[in-house]
Write a protein that holds these residues in place. Structure first.
Motif, PDB file in Angstrom:
ATOM      1  N   PRO A   8       0.830  -1.214   0.000  1.00 27.72           N
ATOM      2  CA  PRO A   8       0.000   0.000   0.000  1.00 27.72           C
ATOM      3  C   PRO A   8       0.864   1.263   0.000  1.00 27.72           C
ATOM      4  N   GLY A   9       0.558   2.170  -0.924  1.00 31.36           N
ATOM      5  CA  GLY A   9       1.268   3.437  -0.988  1.00 31.36           C
ATOM      6  C   GLY A   9       2.645   3.363  -1.616  1.00 31.36           C
ATOM      7  N   LYS A  10       3.016   2.192  -2.133  1.00 31.06           N
ATOM      8  CA  LYS A  10       4.342   2.033  -2.734  1.00 31.06           C
ATOM      9  C   LYS A  10       4.217   1.579  -4.177  1.00 31.06           C
ATOM     10  N   GLU A  11       5.327   1.728  -4.908  1.00 29.30           N
ATOM     11  CA  GLU A  11       5.346   1.290  -6.288  1.00 29.30           C
ATOM     12  C   GLU A  11       5.553  -0.233  -6.359  1.00 29.30           C
ATOM     13  N   ARG A  12       5.146  -0.787  -7.485  1.00 28.67           N
ATOM     14  CA  ARG A  12       5.375  -2.212  -7.703  1.00 28.67           C
ATOM     15  C   ARG A  12       6.877  -2.449  -7.842  1.00 28.67           C
ATOM     16  N   GLU A  13       7.350  -3.522  -7.202  1.00 31.27           N
ATOM     17  CA  GLU A  13       8.774  -3.813  -7.210  1.00 31.27           C
ATOM     18  C   GLU A  13       9.048  -5.270  -7.543  1.00 31.27           C
TER      19      GLU A  13
END
Length: 122
Positions: free
Chosen positions: A41-46
């Protein structure tokens, strides 16, 4: 058209293990690479891990080496991710990814699964 279907997500306690799987289905394609990405949540896909189907070469996110292991079954067009010593920060939606070559056009295409939720919490 290729479909990727993930399975095996869920809730696990910190320090526990979980295995998630992905199967590619469809017609007229050959898989050249498969793998896993995740998005918290709230982060980019990695990137989590990927594997080339031709020779089994793998690639892992540096922070996950030693805890996560990717494996594939070329005959079944499946890829698994074994996750050990899970931490709360591993909580994310895990997406299956595949690169396929269409056998009629020799065009390479990327596909994504719908995602499976992995939650690490006590």
């Amino acid at each position: 058209q290729v479909q990727l279907v993930e399975s095996g997500g869920g809730l696990v306690q910190p320090g526990g293990s979980l295995r998630i799987s992905c199967a590619a289905s469809g017609r007229g394609f050959r898989v050249t690479a498969m793998g896993w990405y995740r998005q918290a949540p709230g982060k980019e896909r990695e990137l989590v891990a990927t594997v080339f189907t031709s020779d089994g070469t793998t690639r892992y996110a540096d922070s996950l080496k030693g805890r996560f292991t990717i494996s594939r079954d070329n005959a079944k067009n499946t890829v698994d991710l074994q996750m050990n010593s899970l931490k709360p920060e591993d909580t994310a939606v895990y997406y299956c990814w595949a690169v396929v070559v269409e056998l009629t056009t020799f065009v390479n295409r990327n596909y994504w699964g719908q995602g499976t939720q992995v939650t690490v919490s006590s």
